[in-house]
Design a protein around this motif. Structure first.
Motif, PDB file in Angstrom:
ATOM      1  N   LEU A  83       2.678  -4.427 -12.827  1.00 44.70           N
ATOM      2  CA  LEU A  83       3.451  -5.538 -12.268  1.00 44.70           C
ATOM      3  C   LEU A  83       2.869  -5.987 -10.930  1.00 44.70           C
ATOM      4  O   LEU A  83       2.655  -7.186 -10.696  1.00 44.70           O
ATOM      5  CB  LEU A  83       4.917  -5.112 -12.113  1.00 44.70           C
ATOM      6  CG  LEU A  83       5.860  -6.155 -11.544  1.00 44.70           C
ATOM      7  CD1 LEU A  83       5.889  -7.421 -12.401  1.00 44.70           C
ATOM      8  CD2 LEU A  83       7.270  -5.574 -11.400  1.00 44.70           C
ATOM      9  N   SER A  84       2.585  -5.013 -10.077  1.00 51.33           N
ATOM     10  CA  SER A  84       1.962  -5.327  -8.789  1.00 51.33           C
ATOM     11  C   SER A  84       0.632  -6.045  -8.997  1.00 51.33           C
ATOM     12  O   SER A  84       0.320  -7.030  -8.312  1.00 51.33           O
ATOM     13  CB  SER A  84       1.757  -4.015  -8.025  1.00 51.33           C
ATOM     14  OG  SER A  84       0.873  -4.187  -6.949  1.00 51.33           O
ATOM     15  N   ASP A  85      -0.137  -5.565  -9.980  1.00 51.33           N
ATOM     16  CA  ASP A  85      -1.462  -6.151 -10.235  1.00 51.33           C
ATOM     17  C   ASP A  85      -1.360  -7.601 -10.721  1.00 51.33           C
ATOM     18  O   ASP A  85      -2.064  -8.476 -10.229  1.00 51.33           O
ATOM     19  CB  ASP A  85      -2.202  -5.324 -11.291  1.00 51.33           C
ATOM     20  CG  ASP A  85      -2.683  -3.970 -10.766  1.00 51.33           C
ATOM     21  OD1 ASP A  85      -2.546  -3.708  -9.562  1.00 51.33           O
ATOM     22  OD2 ASP A  85      -3.199  -3.177 -11.575  1.00 51.33           O
ATOM     23  N   VAL A  86      -0.479  -7.867 -11.703  1.00 52.55           N
ATOM     24  CA  VAL A  86      -0.443  -9.228 -12.272  1.00 52.55           C
ATOM     25  C   VAL A  86       0.193 -10.231 -11.314  1.00 52.55           C
ATOM     26  O   VAL A  86      -0.019 -11.438 -11.444  1.00 52.55           O
ATOM     27  CB  VAL A  86       0.264  -9.303 -13.650  1.00 52.55           C
ATOM     28  CG1 VAL A  86      -0.405  -8.364 -14.660  1.00 52.55           C
ATOM     29  CG2 VAL A  86       1.748  -9.049 -13.560  1.00 52.55           C
ATOM     30  N   MET A  91      -3.899  -6.917  -4.996  1.00 55.60           N
ATOM     31  CA  MET A  91      -5.054  -7.519  -4.322  1.00 55.60           C
ATOM     32  C   MET A  91      -4.694  -8.049  -2.941  1.00 55.60           C
ATOM     33  O   MET A  91      -5.526  -8.064  -2.047  1.00 55.60           O
ATOM     34  CB  MET A  91      -5.663  -8.627  -5.183  1.00 55.60           C
ATOM     35  CG  MET A  91      -6.611  -8.110  -6.250  1.00 55.60           C
ATOM     36  SD  MET A  91      -7.899  -6.959  -5.654  1.00 55.60           S
ATOM     37  CE  MET A  91      -9.029  -8.074  -4.817  1.00 55.60           C
ATOM     38  N   MET A  92      -3.450  -8.506  -2.743  1.00 53.94           N
ATOM     39  CA  MET A  92      -3.063  -8.954  -1.408  1.00 53.94           C
ATOM     40  C   MET A  92      -3.031  -7.773  -0.437  1.00 53.94           C
ATOM     41  O   MET A  92      -3.432  -7.897   0.724  1.00 53.94           O
ATOM     42  CB  MET A  92      -1.701  -9.661  -1.452  1.00 53.94           C
ATOM     43  CG  MET A  92      -1.280 -10.264  -0.129  1.00 53.94           C
ATOM     44  SD  MET A  92      -2.493 -11.457   0.530  1.00 53.94           S
ATOM     45  CE  MET A  92      -2.015 -12.934  -0.383  1.00 53.94           C
ATOM     46  N   VAL A 109      -8.630  -3.556  -6.804  1.00 56.45           N
ATOM     47  CA  VAL A 109      -7.407  -2.844  -7.226  1.00 56.45           C
ATOM     48  C   VAL A 109      -7.682  -1.430  -7.728  1.00 56.45           C
ATOM     49  O   VAL A 109      -8.722  -1.148  -8.312  1.00 56.45           O
ATOM     50  CB  VAL A 109      -6.666  -3.612  -8.348  1.00 56.45           C
ATOM     51  CG1 VAL A 109      -6.100  -4.906  -7.823  1.00 56.45           C
ATOM     52  CG2 VAL A 109      -7.570  -3.862  -9.538  1.00 56.45           C
ATOM     53  N   PHE A 110      -6.732  -0.547  -7.519  1.00 52.53           N
ATOM     54  CA  PHE A 110      -6.797   0.828  -8.006  1.00 52.53           C
ATOM     55  C   PHE A 110      -6.522   0.859  -9.505  1.00 52.53           C
ATOM     56  O   PHE A 110      -7.175   1.571 -10.262  1.00 52.53           O
ATOM     57  CB  PHE A 110      -5.748   1.653  -7.251  1.00 52.53           C
ATOM     58  CG  PHE A 110      -5.815   3.125  -7.485  1.00 52.53           C
ATOM     59  CD1 PHE A 110      -6.984   3.834  -7.242  1.00 52.53           C
ATOM     60  CD2 PHE A 110      -4.702   3.822  -7.924  1.00 52.53           C
ATOM     61  CE1 PHE A 110      -7.044   5.205  -7.441  1.00 52.53           C
ATOM     62  CE2 PHE A 110      -4.749   5.197  -8.125  1.00 52.53           C
ATOM     63  CZ  PHE A 110      -5.914   5.887  -7.888  1.00 52.53           C
ATOM     64  N   THR A 238     -12.819   0.781  -5.635  1.00 52.59           N
ATOM     65  CA  THR A 238     -13.401  -0.480  -6.104  1.00 52.59           C
ATOM     66  C   THR A 238     -13.780  -0.399  -7.581  1.00 52.59           C
ATOM     67  O   THR A 238     -13.486   0.576  -8.250  1.00 52.59           O
ATOM     68  CB  THR A 238     -14.608  -0.855  -5.208  1.00 52.59           C
ATOM     69  OG1 THR A 238     -14.941  -2.217  -5.423  1.00 52.59           O
ATOM     70  CG2 THR A 238     -15.816   0.025  -5.468  1.00 52.59           C
ATOM     71  N   HIS A 239     -14.376  -1.464  -8.100  1.00 53.46           N
ATOM     72  CA  HIS A 239     -14.968  -1.473  -9.444  1.00 53.46           C
ATOM     73  C   HIS A 239     -16.378  -2.060  -9.299  1.00 53.46           C
ATOM     74  O   HIS A 239     -16.667  -2.741  -8.328  1.00 53.46           O
ATOM     75  CB  HIS A 239     -14.335  -2.479 -10.411  1.00 53.46           C
ATOM     76  CG  HIS A 239     -12.872  -2.500 -10.605  1.00 53.46           C
ATOM     77  ND1 HIS A 239     -11.990  -1.585 -10.125  1.00 53.46           N
ATOM     78  CD2 HIS A 239     -12.129  -3.394 -11.323  1.00 53.46           C
ATOM     79  CE1 HIS A 239     -10.766  -1.927 -10.532  1.00 53.46           C
ATOM     80  NE2 HIS A 239     -10.819  -3.017 -11.251  1.00 53.46           N
ATOM     81  N   ILE A 240     -17.176  -1.859 -10.360  1.00 53.47           N
ATOM     82  CA  ILE A 240     -18.270  -2.801 -10.610  1.00 53.47           C
ATOM     83  C   ILE A 240     -17.921  -3.514 -11.915  1.00 53.47           C
ATOM     84  O   ILE A 240     -17.330  -2.925 -12.816  1.00 53.47           O
ATOM     85  CB  ILE A 240     -19.668  -2.139 -10.686  1.00 53.47           C
ATOM     86  CG1 ILE A 240     -19.705  -1.022 -11.722  1.00 53.47           C
ATOM     87  CG2 ILE A 240     -20.099  -1.656  -9.306  1.00 53.47           C
ATOM     88  CD1 ILE A 240     -21.122  -0.508 -12.003  1.00 53.47           C
ATOM     89  N   PHE A 241     -18.257  -4.792 -11.949  1.00 48.22           N
ATOM     90  CA  PHE A 241     -17.997  -5.612 -13.138  1.00 48.22           C
ATOM     91  C   PHE A 241     -19.316  -5.903 -13.847  1.00 48.22           C
ATOM     92  O   PHE A 241     -20.352  -6.073 -13.193  1.00 48.22           O
ATOM     93  CB  PHE A 241     -17.346  -6.944 -12.726  1.00 48.22           C
ATOM     94  CG  PHE A 241     -15.974  -6.783 -12.143  1.00 48.22           C
ATOM     95  CD1 PHE A 241     -14.849  -6.781 -12.967  1.00 48.22           C
ATOM     96  CD2 PHE A 241     -15.791  -6.621 -10.784  1.00 48.22           C
ATOM     97  CE1 PHE A 241     -13.576  -6.626 -12.437  1.00 48.22           C
ATOM     98  CE2 PHE A 241     -14.519  -6.467 -10.245  1.00 48.22           C
ATOM     99  CZ  PHE A 241     -13.412  -6.475 -11.071  1.00 48.22           C
TER     100      PHE A 241
END
Ligand code: FE2
Length: 298
Positions: A83-86, A91-92, A109-110, A238-241
């Protein structure tokens, strides 16, 4: 039916008075930060309710929604992070905590799929055994933002398989595609896994219903999660995309940053790194992780 000016004044004053009284109830809170956070939360929440002139039925639906989110959440499913993510709240939070100018790797995002107790592996190990997908060799370096290699940095990695599922989404399945490892004396780490695929966030619960009711897609572009810790530096999540993914500009959780999109190279079958012999095409990706100083003022 439009109300007259006097009625409007009565209504506005009644609503403002309620907000004032609730904010004032925190005046004796012994923790000043908690007082600040709760007072602001109440002002914004009341402002939102007044702004949309929320109906009782809508507020009841919101309570039912949050109740469902609680009921579906367990050790393997975290609906509140979704919910926080969508809503972009994750991200904020990342954004307000990021330095405005830094040479460090950007955070994102985690997500809901980190698991405590992932296997500790040595560099070069394969964490993709038994997983669907093209073998993928990941190698990277961890350094300070000023370029100093960091030995002994702890690197946690986790990713979905080629079907877009994390290990924990397979009922009763083993942990896979996730590990903890440490950088060597040169600040390097490497491991084998499988190339991740784009995936929908779990959308069979209340957050999925919210996305479909609002005409939004649950898809996330393919990525690998990293959490990198070193005692003297700021922890990076973080991520890598995967460069070229069709969902990069439509991430359901708004997590993509250009600097985190990296090319994955495809190789012919044959001998790969760490002596691995591959009978199928495989891919590799290389990344350079820079950690910010722990002090926000440096
Ligand atoms: Fe993910």
């Amino acid at each position: 039916v439009s109300e007259n000016v006097d009625d409007t004044l009565v209504r506005v004053s009644r609503e403002a008075d309620l907000t004032d009284r609730v904010v004032a109830s925190f005046a004796t809170c012994p923790d000043p930060r908690l007082r600040e956070v709760m007072s602001s939360l109440v002002r914004h929440l009341h402002g939102f309710i007044r702004d949309v002139r929320l109906t009782q039925a809508e507020w009841d639906a919101a309570i039912a929604f949050l109740t469902r989110a609680g009921h579906i959440t367990d050790e393997r499913r975290q609906e509140f992070i979704l919910l926080s993510d969508v809503l972009g709240a994750s991200m904020m939070t990342v954004a307000v905590n990021a330095p405005t100018r830094s040479d460090a790797t950007e955070a994102t995002v985690f997500g809901p799929f980190f698991v405590e107790g992932a296997p500790l592996i040595s560099n070069g190990a394969d964490i993709g055994a038994g997983m669907a997908g093209r073998p993928c060799y990941v190698h990277g370096t961890v350094r300070s933002a000023t370029g100093y290699p960091l030995a002994g940095a702890r690197v946690d990695v986790w990713a979905a398989d080629d079907e877009g599922f994390y290990d924990v989404q397979y009922e009763g399945g083993p942990l896979a595609g996730r590990a903890r490892l440490y950088t060597d004396d040169a600040g390097c780490f490497d491991y084998w896994t499988v190339e991740p695929a784009a995936y929908p966030i779990p959308h069979d619960g209340p957050v999925g219903d919210l996305l479909s009711a609002t005409g939004r897609s649950p898809m996330r572009p393919a990525h690998i999660h990293f959490m990198v810790c070193h005692p003297e530096y700021r922890t990076l999540i973080t991520h890598i995309f995967v460069d070229g993914d069709e969902w990069l500009d439509k991430d359901a959780v708004f997590g993509v940053k250009d600097s985190l999109v990296v090319p994955f190279s495809v190789h012919e079958p044959g001998r790969g790194p760490r002596g691995r012999v591959l009978r199928e095409p495989w891919s590799s990706v290389s990344l350079d992780i820079a950690l910010a100083s722990d002090s926000p003022h440096v």
